[in-house]
Every structure is written in structure tokens, then in C-alpha cells.
Enzyme design. Structure first.
Site, PDB file in Angstrom:
ATOM      1  N   ASN A 172      -1.927 -13.045  13.623  1.00  0.00           N
ATOM      2  CA  ASN A 172      -2.903 -12.011  14.005  1.00  0.00           C
ATOM      3  C   ASN A 172      -3.403 -12.128  15.434  1.00  0.00           C
ATOM      4  O   ASN A 172      -3.911 -11.190  16.012  1.00  0.00           O
ATOM      5  CB  ASN A 172      -4.063 -11.999  13.009  1.00  0.00           C
ATOM      6  CG  ASN A 172      -4.841 -13.299  12.994  1.00  0.00           C
ATOM      7  OD1 ASN A 172      -4.351 -14.326  13.448  1.00  0.00           O
ATOM      8  ND2 ASN A 172      -6.061 -13.255  12.475  1.00  0.00           N
ATOM      9  N   GLU A 268      -7.754 -24.237  11.769  1.00  0.00           N
ATOM     10  CA  GLU A 268      -8.565 -23.004  11.698  1.00  0.00           C
ATOM     11  C   GLU A 268      -7.949 -22.169  10.590  1.00  0.00           C
ATOM     12  O   GLU A 268      -6.827 -21.684  10.732  1.00  0.00           O
ATOM     13  CB  GLU A 268      -8.508 -22.258  13.031  1.00  0.00           C
ATOM     14  CG  GLU A 268      -9.275 -20.941  13.015  1.00  0.00           C
ATOM     15  CD  GLU A 268      -8.982 -20.080  14.236  1.00  0.00           C
ATOM     16  OE1 GLU A 268      -8.357 -20.553  15.196  1.00  0.00           O
ATOM     17  OE2 GLU A 268      -9.377 -18.904  14.204  1.00  0.00           O
ATOM     18  N   CYS A 302      -9.580 -13.915  10.500  1.00  0.00           N
ATOM     19  CA  CYS A 302     -10.204 -14.914   9.614  1.00  0.00           C
ATOM     20  C   CYS A 302     -11.722 -14.746   9.650  1.00  0.00           C
ATOM     21  O   CYS A 302     -12.410 -15.052   8.695  1.00  0.00           O
ATOM     22  CB  CYS A 302      -9.793 -16.320  10.018  1.00  0.00           C
ATOM     23  SG  CYS A 302     -10.217 -16.787  11.681  1.00  0.00           S
TER      24      CYS A 302
END
Ligand code: G3P
Length: 505
Positions: A172, A268, A302
Site C-alpha cells: 500500500n 509495522e 494500517c
């Protein structure tokens, strides 16, 4: 158009044959001996954007060895030299932002303007990392804090690079989140091996051209491409990889954490960021933040807003405002900058649809959306969502937003903290004292007060708790995580002793 765009970048011909992109090792672009490639298709119209090499574990081994062999030449560069190289790289990113952004838009379906701004955001990150790197300092400490030790014992500490850093970015933010690992790693004196995401593998390849032109010596920076299922475990477990910095799903992150044993990690991972809306919130500001936070890049972040927990007095009004703004969102072609574009794959669409169907079957109220054409899913709002529904807990990575109505701050905190995720949380209220009181109870890495959840700006500390991550990113925090202290303890003579003995006849 794709070829025309890429040809705007000088020397880009060396990185590919037609649209078959090579991997980059020791300053050389190579095709894999496997003879196999991975097709990258535009999620909007399924057209082939290009292919990347399906590299073998032997090629992975070779790339990592090259990175190890070139540690010394890079560590010997001064901080100033490394900072200057990062600044030159940033200038090239700005110069080539349009063509690289265009490729990114094609390969991951990100709106063109957002894709281009991701490149310039990374240029800013490189410049800020250069500045932060020059501020790195050590410290000296006397031993006399503890009984039995005096000023004749002194520890001197400075930070040294960990070695070979493996940087694995997500689909992304294939350029910015890969760059957010590369810059601190290089600034700290490490060498780098990048493994781009399978989907979104092409745009990070341009780091090879950029960093070489900026002055990074051959072998210091390398990129290997391939299927995670084929080379992923081999990469992260390789004995010469000294640290893994990964952004991606919680499932993969947990798998990496299990198999790398003693290796330092920066992870992450996923999130289920909840927005708690109190009765005194400014509803216009709140609605704007929720819609932007939930639906930019079709919710594929996220840090997207993934749950809204409104108090009773304002719930109906807020939901009405959010619905109005949501229904005004543009839907369609990323090249035309539609906010709602395709999800990354048909499989992801199926998963998101499953969450919507489950909530509807269990009695939620559909406010808008629940419509799909190809990989495009209409932004969907679900009201009266209960904690019995999957959408209350699972991360959609798509444009669906549940409203879970609550009746107290305690109830909101309980539902927020019950999530397996702990990335960010939000509180919308005009009572800042109360906001702080609630923020201190939330089990998340970051609490946004009167703002949407987001990672930027990139020098802020960025971390997740629980299934959302391990370690802290953000420029100076990443530099710290990619280095370790070296401690040298001086055991000197008693203070003044040598002075008395130093006499000349
Ligand atoms: O999903 C990746 C995460 O880093 C999003 O970044 O800046 O859009 O919050 P940002």
C-alpha cells in the site's frame, strides 16, 4: 503510456527488457537464473503493468553476501558524506516523482495524485533523515554513581550500525514505507537488501537507479524480487541478515518473529483503529476526519479509521454527516484520482464482502454501499454494529466502516482495548482534560486527539502494541533501532595521582 513514462527517467532502460524488470545487486541489473517472472497486473483493469524476477534462494544468498562484503566501505564514509548522498537521492525523487508515481498508480491502483505525493513525501523523509543522522551523539558516564566506583572509571558510548538490514515493504506504500526503512539504515552506516512486495514490486526498484546516481557505492544497496512464499523465510532467517524491518500483515509479522530467533526486528503490522466520539465533539471536524481516515486509498491503510464508537447524544447527527460525505466520494479510475479505486485483489474484495455479509446477517443497519464492480467496492457504512459481528474485530483493509454505539467512556475504552490490535486510537471532544484521561487508558501506540489516525509526519514516533507491531519507527527512532551502542570503559589512575608524579628535574 507505461513505457513512455519510464523512459522519462534517464538510464531506466538498464533496469528492464521492455517491461520485464530485473533485480539489482552490486550495482548491476540482472535477470533471475530461474527463468521465471512474476506478473504485476493493474488491479483496476487487470492489464499487465510489467513483470519482476522470481529469484532463487541462491540469488538471495548471493545478494546478502554482497551486502555483507560492502559493509566496511560504507561504514567508513563520514556522516556528512552519507547525509549528502541521501539529499542527492531526495532531489532525484522529486525530479522523477511523476513517472515513478504513474507506475505506482498502475501497479497498486492508488489515485495518481496520492501516488506522486508518496514519492515527494519520501524525498522529504530522506532529507529529514540526513539531518537527524548528523545529530547522532554518544555519551560519557563516570562510574562514581555506585559505591566502590570513582571518577577513574568512565564509560564512553557511541552507536554503530547493526550490519545488513533487510527491508520488506508493503503493497500500500511500496515506495514510502520501503524508503522509510532504507534511509535510516543507510544513514546509520548499514548496508541494505530490499525485498519489495509482490504486488507493488516495480516502483521500489527505482531506488536502485536513484541511490546509484546519488553516490551509493555498488553492493551497499541491493534489491531482490520474488515470491514471499518461495524466498521469504530464507531471507529473514539468513545468518548474514542482522536486522529485519518489515511492514505488512500481522499474520506474516508474527511468523517472522517466530522464526528469526535473536535477530532485532522492526514490525509495522495491522490495526483496528477506533474513533471515540464524545457528546461535545465538533461534528463537522469529526465527520471530515472519519471519512478521510476511513476511505483514503479505499481504506487500504494500517492506520485507517476502522471503528467509530459514538456516544448517544450525537450518534445520529454524526452518522448523518458521515453518510453525506461518504456518498459524495468519487469512485472509479485511479488515473482520474477517484478516492475510491480498486482494492489490491479480487481475493481481498471477497474477504471484505464476507465481513459485510456477516454483519448484515447478524442484524446491522446498512447505511450505504454494499456494492461491487470488479475490484471496486463502494464505501460501505454499517450502523448498530455489535461486538458479535466479525467487522467489530477483523481488519478489512477495504472501504467498510462500522459504527458501534456506546453509552460511556468506560464502555468505549473496553471495546477499544479488547481488540487484538493496538496501533492508534482517536478521541473527538472539546474537553482536552477528559481526552487525556481517556488516552491514558487506551492500549495503543498513538492516540490522536481531534484528528484521524495516521503515521505521518514521518519524524513522529510510530509504533503498534499487541498484534500491531514491534519496535518504534519514525526517523530518529528508526536510526536508533538500526544501530547499537558500542561501550568503551576507561579504567584510569586515581584522580590527581599521575599529576603528582609528573615532575621534571
Ligand atoms: O498502512 C501504512 C501506514 O503506514 C499508513 O501511513 O501516513 O497513511 O497513516 P499513513
Amino acid at each position: 503510456m507505461i513505457i513512455e513514462e519510464i523512459n522519462k527517467i534517464p538510464n531506466s532502460f538498464i533496469m528492464k527488457d521492455d517491461l520485464d524488470f530485473k533485480y539489482y545487486v552490486s550495482g548491476t541489473w540482472k535477470k533471475s537464473s530461474s527463468g521465471k517472472t512474476i506478473g504485476i497486473r493493474n488491479p483496476y483493469n487487470n492489464e499487465i503493468v510489467g513483470t519482476v524476477q522470481a529469484c532463487t534462494t541462491e540469488e538471495v544468498n548471493q545478494v546478502i553476501n554482497v551486502a555483507k562484503e560492502n559493509l566496511e566501505c560504507w561504514e567508513e564514509k563520514t556522516q556528512r558524506e552519507r547525509a549528502d548522498i541521501l539529499r542527492k537521492a531526495a532531489a532525484l525523487m522529486r525530479e522523477w516523482a511523476n513517472p515513478i508515481g504513474y507506475i505506482m498508480m498502475k501497479e497498486i491502483g492508488k489515485p495518481l495524485k496520492s501516488a506522486i505525493s508518496e514519492i515527494t513525501r519520501t524525498a522529504e523523509l530522506f532529507e529529514a533523515t540526513a539531518e537527524a543522522g548528523l545529530q547522532q551523539e554518544g555519551e560519557a558516564i563516570y562510574g562514581d554513581t555506585f559505591k566502590g566506583f570513582g571518577k577513574n572509571k568512565m564509560s564512553m558510548t557511541y552507536r554503530v550500525p547493526l550490519g545488513v538490514i533487510l527491508c520488506i515493504g508493503p503493497f500500500n506504500y511500496p515506495f514510502n514505507l520501503t524508503g522509510s526503512k532504507i534511509a535510516p539504515a543507510l544513514m546509520a552506516g548499514n548496508t541494505v537488501v530490499v525485498k519489495p512486495p509482490s504486488q507493488g514490486a516495480i516502483s521500489p526498484l527505482f531506488f536502485g537507479l536513484i541511490l546509484e546516481k546519488a553516490g551509493v557505492p555498488p553492493g551497499v544497496f541491493n534489491i531482490i524480487t520474488g515470491k514471499g512464499s518461495e524466498i521469504g523465510d530464507y531471507l529473514v532467517q539468513h545468518p548474514m541478515v542482522n536486522m529485519v524491518s518489515f511492514t505488512g500483515s500481522s499474520e506474516t509479522g508474527k511468523h517472522i518473529a517466530k522464526i528469526v530467533e535473536m535477530k532485532p526486528l522492526l514490525l509495522e503490522l495491522g490495526g483496528k483503529d477506533a474513533a471515540i466520539i464524545l457528546n461535545d465533539a465538533n461534528l463537522e471536524i469529526t465527520a471530515e476526519a472519519i471519512v478521510s481516515g476511513a476511505f483514503s486509498y479505499s481504506g487500504q491503510r494500517c492506520t485507517a479509521v476502522k471503528r467509530v464508537l459514538p456516544m448517544p447524544e450525537i450518534a445520529d447527527k454524526l452518522i448523518e454527516l458521515v453518510k453525506k460525505k461518504t456518498m459524495n466520494l468519487s469512485i472509479g479510475d485511479p488515473e482520474k484520482n477517484a478516492t475510491i479505486g480498486p482494492l489490491i485483489s479480487s481475493k481481498q474484495c471477497d474477504y471484505v464482502q464476507g465481513l459485510i455479509d456477516d454483519a448484515l446477517e447478524k442484524g446491522c443497519t446498512l447505511l450505504c454501499g454494499n456494492k461491487r464492480e470488479g475490484n471496486i467496492m463502494w464505501p460501505t457504512l454499517l450502523d448498530n454494529v455489535t461486538t458479535e459481528m466479525r467487522i467489530a474485530w477483523e481488519e478489512p483493509f477495504g472501504p467498510v466502516l462500522p459504527f458501534i454505539r456506546v453509552h460511556s467512556a468506560e464502555e468505549a475504552i473496553k471495546i477499544s482495548n479488547k481488540s487484538e490490535y493496538g496501533l492508534q486510537g482517536m478521541i473527538f471532544t472539546q474537553n482536552i482534560d477528559l481526552a487525556f484521561n481517556i488516552a491514558q487508558e487506551l492500549e495503543v501506540g498513538t492516540v490522536q486527539i481531534n484528528g484521524k489516525s495516521e503515521r505521518g509526519p514521518d519524524h513522529f514516533p510510530f509504533l503498534g502494541t499487541k498484534s500491531s507491531g514491534l519496535g518504534t519507527q519514525g526517523i530518529k527512532y528508526s536510526i536508533e533501532a538500526m544501530t547499537r551502542p558500542r561501550v568503551i570503559v576507561m579504567n584510569l589512575s586515581e584522580k590527581g595521582k599521575l599529576v603528582k608524579e609528573c615532575k621534571y628535574d
